[in-house]
Design an enzyme around this catalytic site. Structure first.
Site, PDB file in Angstrom:
ATOM      1  N   LYS A  22     -95.200  31.475   2.577  1.00  7.16           N
ATOM      2  CA  LYS A  22     -96.468  31.550   3.222  1.00  7.16           C
ATOM      3  C   LYS A  22     -96.974  32.792   3.674  1.00  7.16           C
ATOM      4  O   LYS A  22     -97.494  33.530   3.919  1.00  7.16           O
ATOM      5  CB  LYS A  22     -96.319  30.664   4.165  1.00  7.16           C
ATOM      6  CG  LYS A  22     -97.574  30.771   5.573  1.00  7.16           C
ATOM      7  CD  LYS A  22     -97.830  30.231   6.331  1.00  7.16           C
ATOM      8  CE  LYS A  22     -96.731  30.451   7.338  1.00  7.16           C
ATOM      9  NZ  LYS A  22     -96.955  30.351   9.025  1.00  7.16           N
ATOM     10  N   ASN A  23     -95.230  33.303   4.219  1.00 12.72           N
ATOM     11  CA  ASN A  23     -94.134  34.642   4.915  1.00 12.72           C
ATOM     12  C   ASN A  23     -95.041  35.717   3.730  1.00 12.72           C
ATOM     13  O   ASN A  23     -95.292  37.134   4.774  1.00 12.72           O
ATOM     14  CB  ASN A  23     -94.178  33.824   5.940  1.00 12.72           C
ATOM     15  CG  ASN A  23     -93.444  33.289   6.899  1.00 12.72           C
ATOM     16  OD1 ASN A  23     -94.892  33.031   7.721  1.00 12.72           O
ATOM     17  ND2 ASN A  23     -92.408  32.890   7.519  1.00 12.72           N
ATOM     18  N   ARG A  93    -101.592  33.641  14.533  1.00 15.77           N
ATOM     19  CA  ARG A  93    -101.433  34.684  14.672  1.00 15.77           C
ATOM     20  C   ARG A  93    -101.673  36.163  13.805  1.00 15.77           C
ATOM     21  O   ARG A  93    -101.226  37.214  14.030  1.00 15.77           O
ATOM     22  CB  ARG A  93    -100.223  35.121  15.321  1.00 15.77           C
ATOM     23  CG  ARG A  93    -100.110  33.786  16.834  1.00 15.77           C
ATOM     24  CD  ARG A  93     -99.210  34.078  17.103  1.00 15.77           C
ATOM     25  NE  ARG A  93     -98.416  35.832  17.429  1.00 15.77           N
ATOM     26  CZ  ARG A  93     -98.782  36.163  18.576  1.00 15.77           C
ATOM     27  NH1 ARG A  93     -99.230  36.825  19.605  1.00 15.77           N
ATOM     28  NH2 ARG A  93     -98.318  37.837  19.104  1.00 15.77           N
ATOM     29  N   PRO A 123     -95.074  39.275  21.000  1.00 17.70           N
ATOM     30  CA  PRO A 123     -96.485  40.546  21.451  1.00 17.70           C
ATOM     31  C   PRO A 123     -96.121  41.950  20.650  1.00 17.70           C
ATOM     32  O   PRO A 123     -95.651  41.482  19.437  1.00 17.70           O
ATOM     33  CB  PRO A 123     -95.157  41.075  22.698  1.00 17.70           C
ATOM     34  CG  PRO A 123     -93.781  40.861  22.476  1.00 17.70           C
ATOM     35  CD  PRO A 123     -94.114  40.008  21.934  1.00 17.70           C
ATOM     36  N   VAL A 124     -97.550  42.274  20.418  1.00 22.25           N
ATOM     37  CA  VAL A 124     -98.298  43.242  19.301  1.00 22.25           C
ATOM     38  C   VAL A 124     -98.134  44.785  19.741  1.00 22.25           C
ATOM     39  O   VAL A 124     -98.711  45.485  19.586  1.00 22.25           O
ATOM     40  CB  VAL A 124     -99.416  43.229  19.462  1.00 22.25           C
ATOM     41  CG1 VAL A 124     -99.199  41.603  18.177  1.00 22.25           C
ATOM     42  CG2 VAL A 124    -100.101  43.574  19.821  1.00 22.25           C
ATOM     43  N   GLN A 126     -95.364  46.904  19.244  1.00 22.50           N
ATOM     44  CA  GLN A 126     -94.902  47.894  18.406  1.00 22.50           C
ATOM     45  C   GLN A 126     -96.382  48.143  17.334  1.00 22.50           C
ATOM     46  O   GLN A 126     -96.172  49.494  16.963  1.00 22.50           O
ATOM     47  CB  GLN A 126     -93.672  47.008  17.519  1.00 22.50           C
ATOM     48  CG  GLN A 126     -92.176  46.540  18.696  1.00 22.50           C
ATOM     49  CD  GLN A 126     -92.003  47.938  19.121  1.00 22.50           C
ATOM     50  OE1 GLN A 126     -92.169  48.703  19.113  1.00 22.50           O
ATOM     51  NE2 GLN A 126     -92.001  47.728  20.811  1.00 22.50           N
ATOM     52  N   ASP A 305     -86.385  30.360  11.266  1.00 20.27           N
ATOM     53  CA  ASP A 305     -87.372  29.363  11.095  1.00 20.27           C
ATOM     54  C   ASP A 305     -86.430  28.311  10.224  1.00 20.27           C
ATOM     55  O   ASP A 305     -87.004  27.346   9.953  1.00 20.27           O
ATOM     56  CB  ASP A 305     -88.185  30.117  10.072  1.00 20.27           C
ATOM     57  CG  ASP A 305     -89.064  30.733  10.152  1.00 20.27           C
ATOM     58  OD1 ASP A 305     -89.999  30.596  11.223  1.00 20.27           O
ATOM     59  OD2 ASP A 305     -90.475  31.142   9.540  1.00 20.27           O
ATOM     60  N   ILE A 327     -84.335  34.546  19.247  1.00 22.04           N
ATOM     61  CA  ILE A 327     -85.907  35.378  18.382  1.00 22.04           C
ATOM     62  C   ILE A 327     -87.018  34.985  19.308  1.00 22.04           C
ATOM     63  O   ILE A 327     -87.816  35.626  19.893  1.00 22.04           O
ATOM     64  CB  ILE A 327     -86.165  34.941  17.155  1.00 22.04           C
ATOM     65  CG1 ILE A 327     -84.890  35.317  16.433  1.00 22.04           C
ATOM     66  CG2 ILE A 327     -87.202  35.769  16.966  1.00 22.04           C
ATOM     67  CD1 ILE A 327     -84.005  36.979  16.028  1.00 22.04           C
ATOM     68  N   ARG A 397    -100.027  23.629   8.127  1.00 24.22           N
ATOM     69  CA  ARG A 397     -99.498  25.909   7.767  1.00 24.22           C
ATOM     70  C   ARG A 397     -98.501  25.992   7.000  1.00 24.22           C
ATOM     71  O   ARG A 397     -98.973  27.185   7.247  1.00 24.22           O
ATOM     72  CB  ARG A 397     -99.527  25.980   9.959  1.00 24.22           C
ATOM     73  CG  ARG A 397    -100.774  25.788  10.602  1.00 24.22           C
ATOM     74  CD  ARG A 397    -100.675  26.087  11.634  1.00 24.22           C
ATOM     75  NE  ARG A 397    -100.227  27.515  11.662  1.00 24.22           N
ATOM     76  CZ  ARG A 397     -99.430  28.570  11.913  1.00 24.22           C
ATOM     77  NH1 ARG A 397     -98.698  27.873  13.136  1.00 24.22           N
ATOM     78  NH2 ARG A 397     -99.686  29.379  12.456  1.00 24.22           N
TER      79      ARG A 397
END
Length: 417
Positions: A22-23, A93, A123-124, A126, A305, A327, A397
């Site tokens: 998925k990632n 996200r 947060p985004v 970066q 994960d 993390i 998901r």
């Protein structure tokens, strides 16, 4: 609302085929925005997040054809809406991954801010800082990131923190920038490497992927390509942990050992017998596992994960394991549900001390996020009696047909209302 009903006890014996990651699939799907040509993908998992990404891309004008199994053809010639709306971003996200490629190809993008999620704020900053370093003008307006740049310029950018989606977004933006971009403190995850390999097939000039410094020489345009999505290392690790708890012998097909070496090392430490070859991993476990301690860190260290699944394993292990999560700040929400099943877990800040017990008992438990859901499922395989895992839309998901795959190796598991 759908649930999983699990009756613990049977050992697991047989083979499981691992799905595409998925990632890796989500950023690669978004990479289709970088070209007007057709990107053909295979080994794409059929997951809720993949379907959400498909809906997002189609809403932007992408032509998407799929066999509704594992193959996609995405053609970006008709993309005419440069926005990712809040209604979709709030459910996933990873929608932020359309920002870099849309801005790079079209000179403008408007993407909803993702906000928080169950396992903590992600947060985004970066993403934004990196695009600004490449010459983008960015404004935050009414909850949206509005980015503009006639053409991005190559730049050197040192990320303040290791971020997988940040690296992926900036990598996709850099491939069409004017000049050379150097991304320092870049994420090294195999999924980042898989994205880079797909982009190279599309005509990008990238080197250093898989290290913490990625160099990109921008090109004028990309073309279509064919790419097979890498196997899912987290699904692989989850099923390995399932065997650790339920015991038995299982061969995992369509996967690779070299993408989860830190996980395999910890499983061997816990007492597993593991063999691996070209495209397969075999695990055999006949005893109670030994407790292991671990600390989550960016790749190639132990993945966040897999933290919940190893915590589930430690609940029935001999001895005490100490798990430190570095993390995400809220990634111990499965602890209270495991405690309902009889687990002995004490939390102190970002550390969980797990004292193994001799048995877990089935209970009704509630999934709070994707990996927490998986930990409750594998705990249920070894619990006495019946376990009901509620709110399993989280599982859908990230795990393709998990009940069918586990049922195929002997687990007593079914989906119910």
């Amino acid at each position: 609302m759908e649930k999983l009903k699990i009756t613990g006890g049977p050992s697991l014996e047989g083979e499981i085929s691992i799905s595409g990651a998925k990632n890796a699939a989500l950023p690669i799907l978004c990479a289709s925005l970088l070209t007007a040509d057709t990107l053909r993908l295979t080994n794409v998992p059929q997951l809720r997040d993949v379907l959400t990404t498909q809906k997002l891309l189609q809403g932007m004008g992408m032509r998407v054809m799929t066999d509704n199994v594992h193959e996609f053809e995405l053609t970006g010639a008709g993309v005419d809406k440069l926005e990712a709306p809040y209604e979709l971003v709030k459910t996933m996200r990873a929608s932020i991954l359309v920002l870099g490629p849309t801005l790079a190809r079209f000179g403008e993008a408007r993407v909803s801010l993702p906000g928080g999620c169950a396992i903590g704020s992600r947060p985004v900053e970066q993403h934004i800082k990196g695009l600004q370093a490449m010459g983008a003008e960015i404004n935050i307006e009414h909850g949206y990131i509005h980015a503009r740049a006639k053409r991005l310029k190559g730049a050197r950018f040192m990320s303040d923190m290791v971020t997988v989606t940040g690296t992926e977004n900036l990598l996709m933006a850099a491939v069409l920038a004017d000049g050379v971009t150097v991304l320092e403190n870049a994420a090294r995850e195999p999924e980042v490497v898989d994205l880079a390999e797909c982009l190279i097939k599309m005509g990008a000039k990238i080197s250093g992927h898989g290290t913490d410094t990625i160099t990109v020489e921008g090109v004028a345009s990309l073309h279509g390509a064919e790419h097979a999505v890498m196997p899912d290392r987290i699904e692989t690790g989850t099923f390995l942990c399932a065997v650790m708890l339920a015991r038995g012998k299982v061969v995992l097909r369509n996967t690779r050992a070299n993408i989860l070496e830190s996980v395999l090392d910890k499983l061997r430490e816990a007492g597993a017998y593991i063999e691996a070859g070209d495209g397969w991993i075999a695990i055999e476990m006949r005893e109670r596992p030994k407790a292991v301690s671990l600390r989550t860190l960016p790749y190639p260290a132990f993945p966040t994960d897999m933290q919940a699944q190893f915590m589930a394993m430690n609940t029935l292990a001999t001895g005490t394991g100490v798990i430190t999560e570095t993390i995400f700040e809220n990634r111990f929400m499965h602890v209270s549900e495991l405690a309902r099943m009889g687990a002995d877990i004490h939390i102190d800040g970002h550390t969980a001390v797990v004292r193994g017990v001799e048995r877990l008992s089935g209970a009704t438990v509630m999934a709070t996020d994707l990996r927490a859901s998986a930990s409750l499922v594998i705990a249920g395989l070894a619990a006495e009696g019946e376990t009901i895992v509620d709110r399993i839309y989280h599982l859908d998901r990230g795990y393709e047909h998990i009940e069918a795959k586990l049922g195929g190796v002997g687990a007593l598991i079914e989906r119910t209302q």
